[in-house]
Design a protein around this motif. Structure first.
Motif, PDB file in Angstrom:
ATOM      1  N   ALA A   1       1.145  -1.418   0.034  1.00 17.19           N
ATOM      2  CA  ALA A   1       0.333   0.199   0.287  1.00 17.19           C
ATOM      3  C   ALA A   1       0.776   1.411  -0.199  1.00 17.19           C
ATOM      4  CB  ALA A   1      -0.577  -0.376   1.119  1.00 17.19           C
ATOM      5  N   HIS A   2       2.180   1.511   0.429  1.00 15.39           N
ATOM      6  CA  HIS A   2       3.134   2.156   0.806  1.00 15.39           C
ATOM      7  C   HIS A   2       3.115   2.610  -1.262  1.00 15.39           C
ATOM      8  CE1 HIS A   2       6.802   4.338   1.453  1.00 15.39           C
ATOM      9  NE2 HIS A   2       6.888   3.923   0.305  1.00 15.39           N
ATOM     10  N   GLU A   3       3.786   1.522  -1.335  1.00 14.28           N
ATOM     11  CA  GLU A   3       4.445   1.620  -3.168  1.00 14.28           C
ATOM     12  C   GLU A   3       3.288   2.471  -4.094  1.00 14.28           C
ATOM     13  OE1 GLU A   3       7.175   1.670  -2.935  1.00 14.28           O
ATOM     14  OE2 GLU A   3       7.854   0.541  -1.612  1.00 14.28           O
ATOM     15  N   ILE A   4       2.337   1.603  -3.448  1.00 13.81           N
ATOM     16  CA  ILE A   4       0.466   2.285  -4.006  1.00 13.81           C
ATOM     17  C   ILE A   4       0.333   3.392  -3.978  1.00 13.81           C
ATOM     18  CG2 ILE A   4      -2.134   2.460  -4.562  1.00 13.81           C
ATOM     19  CD1 ILE A   4      -1.317  -1.264  -3.880  1.00 13.81           C
ATOM     20  N   SER A   5       0.549   3.573  -2.780  1.00 14.68           N
ATOM     21  CA  SER A   5       0.128   5.540  -2.604  1.00 14.68           C
ATOM     22  C   SER A   5       1.021   6.350  -3.305  1.00 14.68           C
ATOM     23  CB  SER A   5       0.264   5.730  -0.724  1.00 14.68           C
ATOM     24  OG  SER A   5       1.998   6.236  -0.958  1.00 14.68           O
ATOM     25  N   HIS A   6       2.493   5.628  -3.972  1.00 20.45           N
ATOM     26  CA  HIS A   6       3.796   7.185  -4.358  1.00 20.45           C
ATOM     27  C   HIS A   6       2.910   7.314  -6.201  1.00 20.45           C
ATOM     28  CE1 HIS A   6       6.267   7.273  -2.070  1.00 20.45           C
ATOM     29  NE2 HIS A   6       7.464   6.032  -2.013  1.00 20.45           N
ATOM     30  N   SER A   7       1.994   6.165  -6.401  1.00 20.39           N
ATOM     31  CA  SER A   7       1.471   6.844  -8.022  1.00 20.39           C
ATOM     32  C   SER A   7       0.272   7.906  -8.087  1.00 20.39           C
ATOM     33  CB  SER A   7       0.678   5.040  -8.592  1.00 20.39           C
ATOM     34  OG  SER A   7       1.866   3.825  -8.622  1.00 20.39           O
TER      35      SER A   7
ATOM     36  N   ASN B   1       7.590  12.616   1.841  1.00 16.76           N
ATOM     37  CA  ASN B   1       6.992  12.012   0.721  1.00 16.76           C
ATOM     38  C   ASN B   1       7.477  10.694   1.257  1.00 16.76           C
ATOM     39  OD1 ASN B   1       5.412  12.838  -1.653  1.00 16.76           O
ATOM     40  ND2 ASN B   1       7.623  11.235  -2.031  1.00 16.76           N
ATOM     41  N   GLU B   2       8.169  10.078   1.888  1.00 17.03           N
ATOM     42  CA  GLU B   2       8.108   8.287   2.018  1.00 17.03           C
ATOM     43  C   GLU B   2       7.353   8.427   3.501  1.00 17.03           C
ATOM     44  OE1 GLU B   2       8.863   6.646   0.194  1.00 17.03           O
ATOM     45  OE2 GLU B   2      10.194   7.347  -0.840  1.00 17.03           O
ATOM     46  N   ASN B   3       7.339   9.760   4.542  1.00 14.30           N
ATOM     47  CA  ASN B   3       6.058   9.305   5.701  1.00 14.30           C
ATOM     48  C   ASN B   3       4.744   9.221   5.701  1.00 14.30           C
ATOM     49  OD1 ASN B   3       8.429   9.526   7.114  1.00 14.30           O
ATOM     50  ND2 ASN B   3       8.579  11.783   7.885  1.00 14.30           N
ATOM     51  N   ILE B   4       4.586  10.272   4.254  1.00 11.66           N
ATOM     52  CA  ILE B   4       3.256   9.961   4.235  1.00 11.66           C
ATOM     53  C   ILE B   4       2.400   8.376   3.474  1.00 11.66           C
ATOM     54  CG2 ILE B   4       1.737  11.175   2.146  1.00 11.66           C
ATOM     55  CD1 ILE B   4       2.860  13.995   2.579  1.00 11.66           C
ATOM     56  N   ALA B   5       3.989   8.350   2.699  1.00 13.76           N
ATOM     57  CA  ALA B   5       3.537   6.806   1.839  1.00 13.76           C
ATOM     58  C   ALA B   5       3.442   5.852   2.782  1.00 13.76           C
ATOM     59  CB  ALA B   5       4.492   6.515   0.563  1.00 13.76           C
ATOM     60  N   ASP B   6       3.717   6.237   4.609  1.00 14.24           N
ATOM     61  CA  ASP B   6       4.387   5.272   5.336  1.00 14.24           C
ATOM     62  C   ASP B   6       2.885   5.518   5.697  1.00 14.24           C
ATOM     63  OD1 ASP B   6       6.047   3.815   5.305  1.00 14.24           O
ATOM     64  OD2 ASP B   6       7.446   4.820   6.502  1.00 14.24           O
TER      65      ASP B   6
ATOM     66  N   SER C   1      16.019   9.781   2.425  1.00 19.78           N
ATOM     67  CA  SER C   1      14.241  10.834   2.032  1.00 19.78           C
ATOM     68  C   SER C   1      13.417   9.571   3.138  1.00 19.78           C
ATOM     69  CB  SER C   1      13.818   9.758   0.650  1.00 19.78           C
ATOM     70  OG  SER C   1      14.040   8.710   0.410  1.00 19.78           O
ATOM     71  N   HIS C   2      13.903   8.216   3.751  1.00 16.25           N
ATOM     72  CA  HIS C   2      13.293   7.383   4.932  1.00 16.25           C
ATOM     73  C   HIS C   2      13.655   7.897   5.875  1.00 16.25           C
ATOM     74  CE1 HIS C   2      12.937   5.339   0.734  1.00 16.25           C
ATOM     75  NE2 HIS C   2      11.976   4.569   1.645  1.00 16.25           N
ATOM     76  N   PRO C   3      13.086   7.669   6.664  1.00  9.99           N
ATOM     77  CA  PRO C   3      13.820   8.313   8.757  1.00  9.99           C
ATOM     78  C   PRO C   3      13.884   7.393   8.688  1.00  9.99           C
ATOM     79  CG  PRO C   3      10.940   7.995   8.561  1.00  9.99           C
ATOM     80  CD  PRO C   3      11.589   7.885   6.831  1.00  9.99           C
TER      81      PRO C   3
HETATM   82 ZN    ZN Z   1       8.561   4.884  -0.967  1.00 12.98          ZN
END
Ligand code: ZN
Length: 680
Positions: free
Chosen positions: A517-523, A578-583, A640-642
């Motif tokens: 679901a994290h990866e899907i959000s990037h689309s 951006n990565e936190n929003i995806a998480d 870009s990831h914490p």
């Molecule tokens: Zn990501």
């Protein structure tokens, strides 16, 4: 287009939930031994979930960090090694994929046969280089070496140019010829033009390597020729696009017609080049780095034929070094292994043989791998989970507050069109026309390259296939293709502890589900919002959507700015936003999907933990990572990831986590409802 390899994918695994709780052995259901129950979940959820593991794990020597991803890569490599070696020993039926895989490996390992042949396998190619007399024959030779095994992330194709056959950014129905820069023996432009003393020393080493290889091939005046080849490569490198351009697809989407090459890039005999490459009838091109095409072509026109011939002799040997006698392979390792990568001693040959077999016959190895480790039933389970994730996204998008109604329509259309491949492709590459002969390592490599080349170029005459797999099933990873609109999750990443088709569903949704679901959000976020439902370029957000999105995200920036692992070291909330929003999207959507999967039933209790508890525990366990202070500082400065601990703390924004673990205002991780962030 972008590739994103998922980082740590961590979870727990379990027996089938149909077992009664009493019958379910605790240790196999939930990784309780990795927890630290002395920590209050509301005070430090990461250590509650991972404290036991963190106390015992050690970062392996030579590595800076360790987590589940690294563990899975090790485990999967071992499995792949065994499969390939078994195929090599078993003498399977001629023509079967097992025969091809086994014989490819066995031939690569047959150093006596390789030694006995010396450099004679190169004879016809060397003769072809010797026969170059003018620009036309030089251009024809370069065309014949066009590399078709590159993609949009390749900074430097092996050989002067590479072609990536992918759909265009304006037409999703057809494949287009994307021409990419190449031709450098060192990894990138910077190695050639960086004036630092470190890079100057690297160039000196490279020049010695050039000379040593030429000498091994019996080329006279190897020292002076090496100096001239290096100077040619420096001039090629000067025309290469800088790395910063690689992140900007608008700089790469340069449409050229066939006739443009003669006008915009004189020097090369382009008729000879494209005819020899087998694409004489190709009318349209996307030129990824125009400066390199123009610049390299000019060098074909301006530099002496003899210099180009020496350059080509060196690169020919270099290209086949792994299947040439030991003297070549050893010299090759002394530069690429030791000088460039700091590795020593020379690794066991079987490692190179496995990598070469995977490279030549990726999907054949993948087919053998999935037959044993990811059966159709596992694929079906993963597909059912993905279907729940998509259903959950549909509802989330419909209810978004920051997206305008017309943008939601486009987002929903994109979601409906999104292709998600899990495990392995529905249709495997047909290797029946590739002949693999035991005892002929050189010939096998050459035939495999020719096979892949004709397969790739044939796509130019076929309709674009959005379901074409871009990762091998046995590679631990995932790939997002924005163009086409597709994502792929390999069988090797869908294994315990991330995903267990026979295991606890709550844990699968909390770990692999949240990861997918994290990866899907990037689309749909600021990476994917410039690609429409068919992967064509065009921003489908409005300025107002963007403004509202950033306003909603500001609270998440502040939340992460507040995380300080050391007294002088805090997370940079903007850098990781951006990565936190995806998480956050991944966690919220995976939880919705988990609830959907229950169809109104209550999940069983396993190991004393409810389904809700196991869902969040799996999420926290998927982010665990052991790393020292240096690695931690580097991550916070550049990534870009914490750090994993704070990715795990995403749970603080989710109401169901508070309920599952009975978190109260006195707990350290407690956030007042107005401080929790939604966004998705
Ligand atoms: Zn990501």
């Amino acid at each position: 287009m972008i590739f994103l390899r998922t980082t740590t994918f961590v979870t727990i695994f379990a027996l089938a939930v149909s077992l009664s709780p009493a019958a379910a052995p605790v240790a196999q259901n939930v990784n309780t031994q990795d927890m630290d129950r002395s920590v209050k979940p509301g005070d430090d959820f990461y250590r509650f979930a991972n404290g036991g593991w963190l106390k015992t794990v050690a970062v392996p020597a030579g590595q800076t960090s360790y987590g589940t991803s690294a563990m899975l890569i090790e485990k999967t490599s071992e499995r792949v090694r065994n499969l390939i070696q078994e195929a090599a020993a078993a003498k399977p039926a001629t023509g079967s994929i097992a025969q091809k895989v086994g014989d490819y490996y066995a031939s690569f390992m047959d150093e006596a046969a390789i030694e006995a042949r010396g450099l004679t396998p190169l004879a016809d190619e060397m003769a072809a280089i010797a026969a170059i007399t003018n620009k036309a024959s030089l251009s024809a030779y370069l065309g014949a070496t066009l590399n078709t095994e590159v993609d949009g992330l390749t900074a430097n194709a092996d050989h002067v140019f590479g072609v990536w056959v992918n759909q265009s950014f304006t037409d999703s129905k057809h494949y287009v010829f994307h021409l990419l820069q190449g031709g450098l023996g060192m990894p990138d432009r910077d190695a050639y033009i960086d004036p630092s003393s470190k890079m100057a020393a690297l160039r000196a080493h490279y020049q010695s390597h050039l000379a040593a290889i030429l000498k091994l091939a019996g080329v006279a005046d190897s020292e002076s020729k090496a100096a001239r080849i290096l100077s040619l490569e420096i001039r090629i490198a000067q025309t290469h696009a800088p790395d910063s351009d690689a992140a900007d697809v608008f700089k790469q989407n340069n449409l050229w017609k066939r006739g443009d090459f003669d006008v915009k890039a004189p020097g090369m005999d382009w008729d000879a080049y494209f005819k020899s490459a087998g694409v004489a009838d190709q009318p349209d091109f996307i030129v990824w780095q125009p400066s390199a095409v123009t610049g390299t072509s000019a060098l074909v026109g301006s530099e002496s034929i003899d210099l180009w011939k020496d350059y080509l002799r060196f690169h020919l040997i270099e290209h086949y070094a792994s299947v040439l006698p030991r003297a070549v392979a050893t010299e090759d390792f002394s530069f690429y292994g030791t000088i460039l990568s700091g590795a020593q001693p020379m690794p066991d040959r079987s490692k190179g043989a496995i990598a070469a077999t995977n490279g030549a016959l990726g999907q054949a190895v993948g087919e053998l791998y999935t037959q044993r480790y990811f059966p159709p039933d596992a694929k079906a389970k993963a597909q059912a989970m993905v279907a729940d994730l998509i259903t959950a996204y549909r509802t989330r998008i419909a209810n978004l507050t920051w997206m305008s109604p017309q943008t939601k329509e486009k987002a929903l259309a994109k979601l409906a069109a999104l292709r998600i491949g899990v495990g392995y492709p529905d249709t495997w590459i047909d290797y029946s026309r590739l002949e693999v002969v035991r005892g002929d390592a050189f010939g096998n490599m050459r035939r495999a390259e020719a096979f892949n080349r004709s397969r790739n170029l044939a796509k130019l005459r076929q309709p674009a296939d959005p379901d074409e797999w871009r990762i091998d099933p046995q590679s631990v990873g995932a790939v997002i293709m924005f163009s086409p609109n597709a994502e792929f999750f390999s069988a090797a990443i869908l294994q315990p502890p991330y995903f267990d088709s026979q295991g606890d569903a709550a844990s699968n949704y909390g770990s692999a589900g949240a990861g997918i679901a994290h990866e899907i959000s990037h689309s749909f976020d600021e990476l994917g919002n410039i690609y429409d439902s068919e992967g064509r370029l065009g921003n489908w957000w409005t300025a107002e959507d963007s403004a509202k999105y950033h306003a909603a995200a500001a609270k998440l920036v502040a939340q992460f700015d507040g995380y300080c692992p050391l007294s002088d070291l805090c997370v940079n909330g903007k850098q990781v936003l951006n990565e936190n929003i995806a998480d956050l999207a991944g966690l919220l959507v995976a939880h919705d999907a988990y609830v959907l999967s229950l169809k109104g039933k209550t999940d069983v209790v396993i190991g004393g933990l409810s389904g809700e508890q196991r869902f969040f525990l799996a999420f926290a366990q998927r982010w665990r990572r052991a790393q020292g202070e240096t690695a931690l500082r580097r991550q916070i400065a550049t990534d870009s990831h914490p750090p994993g601990e704070y990715r795990s703390d995403t749970v603080r924004n989710v109401e169901s986590w508070y309920k599952a673990y009975e978190i109260t205002p006195g707990d350290k991780l407690y956030l007042k409802s107005e401080d929790r962030v939604g966004i998705w």
